[in-house]
Scaffold this motif. Structure first.
Motif, PDB file in Angstrom:
ATOM      1  N   LYS A 188      29.767  30.043   2.451  1.00 35.90           N
ATOM      2  CA  LYS A 188      29.481  30.726   1.086  1.00 35.90           C
ATOM      3  C   LYS A 188      27.951  31.076   1.065  1.00 35.90           C
ATOM      4  CE  LYS A 188      33.040  28.761  -1.968  1.00 35.90           C
ATOM      5  NZ  LYS A 188      33.185  27.881  -3.142  1.00 35.90           N
ATOM      6  N   THR A 189      27.220  30.882   2.063  1.00 32.75           N
ATOM      7  CA  THR A 189      25.798  31.099   1.899  1.00 32.75           C
ATOM      8  C   THR A 189      25.498  31.956   3.442  1.00 32.75           C
ATOM      9  OG1 THR A 189      25.153  29.017   2.724  1.00 32.75           O
ATOM     10  CG2 THR A 189      25.221  29.289   0.469  1.00 32.75           C
ATOM     11  N   ASN A 190      26.403  32.136   4.442  1.00 30.54           N
ATOM     12  CA  ASN A 190      26.188  32.730   5.490  1.00 30.54           C
ATOM     13  C   ASN A 190      27.097  33.910   5.773  1.00 30.54           C
ATOM     14  OD1 ASN A 190      23.876  30.964   7.258  1.00 30.54           O
ATOM     15  ND2 ASN A 190      25.216  29.598   5.888  1.00 30.54           N
ATOM     16  N   SER A 191      26.704  34.908   6.525  1.00 33.13           N
ATOM     17  CA  SER A 191      27.804  35.835   6.961  1.00 33.13           C
ATOM     18  C   SER A 191      27.729  35.752   8.616  1.00 33.13           C
ATOM     19  CB  SER A 191      27.416  37.112   6.688  1.00 33.13           C
ATOM     20  OG  SER A 191      26.021  37.538   7.124  1.00 33.13           O
ATOM     21  N   TYR A 192      28.832  36.196   9.070  1.00 37.02           N
ATOM     22  CA  TYR A 192      29.169  36.123  10.399  1.00 37.02           C
ATOM     23  C   TYR A 192      30.145  37.467  11.122  1.00 37.02           C
ATOM     24  CZ  TYR A 192      33.598  34.184   9.328  1.00 37.02           C
ATOM     25  OH  TYR A 192      34.773  34.046   8.625  1.00 37.02           O
ATOM     26  N   THR A 193      29.734  38.044  12.198  1.00 39.14           N
ATOM     27  CA  THR A 193      30.752  39.014  12.954  1.00 39.14           C
ATOM     28  C   THR A 193      31.829  38.490  13.808  1.00 39.14           C
ATOM     29  OG1 THR A 193      28.820  39.563  14.578  1.00 39.14           O
ATOM     30  CG2 THR A 193      28.837  40.671  12.244  1.00 39.14           C
ATOM     31  N   ASN A 194      31.558  37.202  14.044  1.00 46.83           N
ATOM     32  CA  ASN A 194      32.659  36.560  15.037  1.00 46.83           C
ATOM     33  C   ASN A 194      33.815  36.840  14.870  1.00 46.83           C
ATOM     34  OD1 ASN A 194      29.908  34.861  14.669  1.00 46.83           O
ATOM     35  ND2 ASN A 194      30.261  34.538  16.845  1.00 46.83           N
ATOM     36  N   LYS A 195      34.687  37.189  15.812  1.00 51.11           N
ATOM     37  CA  LYS A 195      36.233  37.119  15.579  1.00 51.11           C
ATOM     38  C   LYS A 195      36.735  35.764  15.738  1.00 51.11           C
ATOM     39  CE  LYS A 195      37.175  40.213  18.719  1.00 51.11           C
ATOM     40  NZ  LYS A 195      38.242  41.299  19.639  1.00 51.11           N
ATOM     41  N   ILE A 196      37.743  35.320  14.568  1.00 49.51           N
ATOM     42  CA  ILE A 196      38.357  34.097  14.798  1.00 49.51           C
ATOM     43  C   ILE A 196      39.693  34.392  15.021  1.00 49.51           C
ATOM     44  CG2 ILE A 196      38.487  31.965  13.472  1.00 49.51           C
ATOM     45  CD1 ILE A 196      35.674  32.687  13.921  1.00 49.51           C
ATOM     46  N   VAL A 197      40.357  33.969  16.287  1.00 48.36           N
ATOM     47  CA  VAL A 197      41.421  34.572  16.840  1.00 48.36           C
ATOM     48  C   VAL A 197      42.437  33.442  16.804  1.00 48.36           C
ATOM     49  CG1 VAL A 197      42.715  35.505  18.552  1.00 48.36           C
ATOM     50  CG2 VAL A 197      40.264  36.487  17.855  1.00 48.36           C
ATOM     51  N   LYS A 198      43.823  33.472  16.510  1.00 48.85           N
ATOM     52  CA  LYS A 198      44.607  32.560  16.426  1.00 48.85           C
ATOM     53  C   LYS A 198      45.184  32.556  17.872  1.00 48.85           C
ATOM     54  CE  LYS A 198      48.512  29.771  15.422  1.00 48.85           C
ATOM     55  NZ  LYS A 198      49.039  29.799  16.960  1.00 48.85           N
ATOM     56  N   TRP A 199      45.053  31.343  18.637  1.00 53.67           N
ATOM     57  CA  TRP A 199      45.400  31.012  20.223  1.00 53.67           C
ATOM     58  C   TRP A 199      47.022  31.129  19.885  1.00 53.67           C
ATOM     59  CZ3 TRP A 199      42.991  30.888  24.609  1.00 53.67           C
ATOM     60  CH2 TRP A 199      43.405  30.089  25.521  1.00 53.67           C
ATOM     61  N   ASP A 200      47.484  31.805  21.061  1.00 55.71           N
ATOM     62  CA  ASP A 200      48.938  32.068  21.156  1.00 55.71           C
ATOM     63  C   ASP A 200      49.450  31.052  22.137  1.00 55.71           C
ATOM     64  OD1 ASP A 200      51.573  32.679  21.385  1.00 55.71           O
ATOM     65  OD2 ASP A 200      51.273  34.861  20.713  1.00 55.71           O
ATOM     66  N   THR A 201      49.742  29.878  21.825  1.00 55.71           N
ATOM     67  CA  THR A 201      50.116  28.811  22.723  1.00 55.71           C
ATOM     68  C   THR A 201      51.596  29.224  23.477  1.00 55.71           C
ATOM     69  OG1 THR A 201      49.516  27.211  20.938  1.00 55.71           O
ATOM     70  CG2 THR A 201      51.002  26.396  22.763  1.00 55.71           C
ATOM     71  N   LYS A 202      52.499  29.856  22.834  1.00 56.41           N
ATOM     72  CA  LYS A 202      53.744  30.269  23.577  1.00 56.41           C
ATOM     73  C   LYS A 202      53.362  31.346  24.830  1.00 56.41           C
ATOM     74  CE  LYS A 202      57.179  29.967  20.177  1.00 56.41           C
ATOM     75  NZ  LYS A 202      58.205  30.679  19.143  1.00 56.41           N
ATOM     76  N   LYS A 203      52.482  32.159  24.666  1.00 56.07           N
ATOM     77  CA  LYS A 203      51.667  33.075  25.868  1.00 56.07           C
ATOM     78  C   LYS A 203      50.965  32.255  26.764  1.00 56.07           C
ATOM     79  CE  LYS A 203      53.179  37.276  23.114  1.00 56.07           C
ATOM     80  NZ  LYS A 203      52.558  38.293  22.534  1.00 56.07           N
ATOM     81  N   TRP A 204      49.921  31.648  26.098  1.00 53.11           N
ATOM     82  CA  TRP A 204      48.848  31.170  27.082  1.00 53.11           C
ATOM     83  C   TRP A 204      48.595  29.788  27.271  1.00 53.11           C
ATOM     84  CZ3 TRP A 204      45.522  33.965  22.513  1.00 53.11           C
ATOM     85  CH2 TRP A 204      45.641  35.290  22.658  1.00 53.11           C
TER      86      TRP A 204
END
Length: 214
Positions: A188-204
């Motif tokens: 609530k007190t910081n901002s970020y530009t990083n992408k948070i991505v769901k890891w696809d276990t079935k594919k990877w």
């Protein structure tokens, strides 16, 4: 008793079929562009090994072979992992139970940060804490690297900047609640530009930070 699985390694130190996750991880951990997947039966695993990863990892819903061109399209259907990233995961002995989590280099599997053991918490809270820990770490490093997580629930909590859990607040859960409250305050007190991505276990395959407790 958990059903036995058969792990197919197409691209790794030594391609083949392995009976345990530990053996599979030994062949793939830190290996660039590793390709592997678990199957319920040995017959299915052997067929997948023979087909190759391009066809076996095609989850696009389309046929892996085009009748008009005769060319395989499986390789185009498999998104590439951004290996210049961090992967996070949790290990939980009981749910609720003892919680630990870590963040690793997605390419090498090297541990970047580790927290635990936390006396009592839940798997989802651990996943949430791991993501926020990763974000705070990357902010400190001045990095906009992607973070991978395999938890849909934690991603939802991250977007809302709040958690929804039945874990009571008492003396036994004080430790994890202090960490969660701190994580929410950080969001609530910081901002970020990083992408948070769901890891696809079935594919990877399993996420690189997996604790191997299958």
């Amino acid at each position: 008793m958990a059903q036995a699985k058969f792990y197919v390694v197409w691209v790794g130190q030594q391609p083949g079929i392995y009976r345990t996750w530990a053996d599979c991880q030994a062949q793939t951990k830190g290996y660039p562009q590793a390709r592997f997947k678990s199957y319920e039966s040995e017959t299915e695993a052997r067929k997948a090994l023979e087909r190759g990863w391009q066809k076996s990892l095609d989850f696009s819903g389309k046929s892996s072979t085009s009748s008009s061109t005769g060319k395989t399209s499986g390789s185009e259907a498999v998104p590439e992992v951004d290996y210049d990233s961090i992967s996070v995961d949790v290990g939980c002995s009981g749910n609720p139970g003892i919680v630990e989590y870590k963040g690793v280099d997605t390419r090498t599997g090297e541990i970047i940060f580790y927290q635990g053991p936390i006396a009592k918490g839940t798997n989802n809270l651990g996943e949430f804490l791991a993501i926020v820990h990763g974000l705070a770490y990357l902010q400190k490093m001045g990095s906009n690297k992607t973070i991978y997580t395999d938890s849909v629930t934690a991603l939802s909590w991250l977007r809302k900047k709040e958690v929804s859990t039945n874990l009571v607040r008492d003396a036994s859960t004080e430790e994890i609640w202090l960490l969660v409250d701190r994580a929410i305050k950080w969001l609530k007190t910081n901002s970020y530009t990083n992408k948070i991505v769901k890891w696809d276990t079935k594919k990877w395959g399993e996420i690189k930070a997996d604790f191997g407790r299958k």
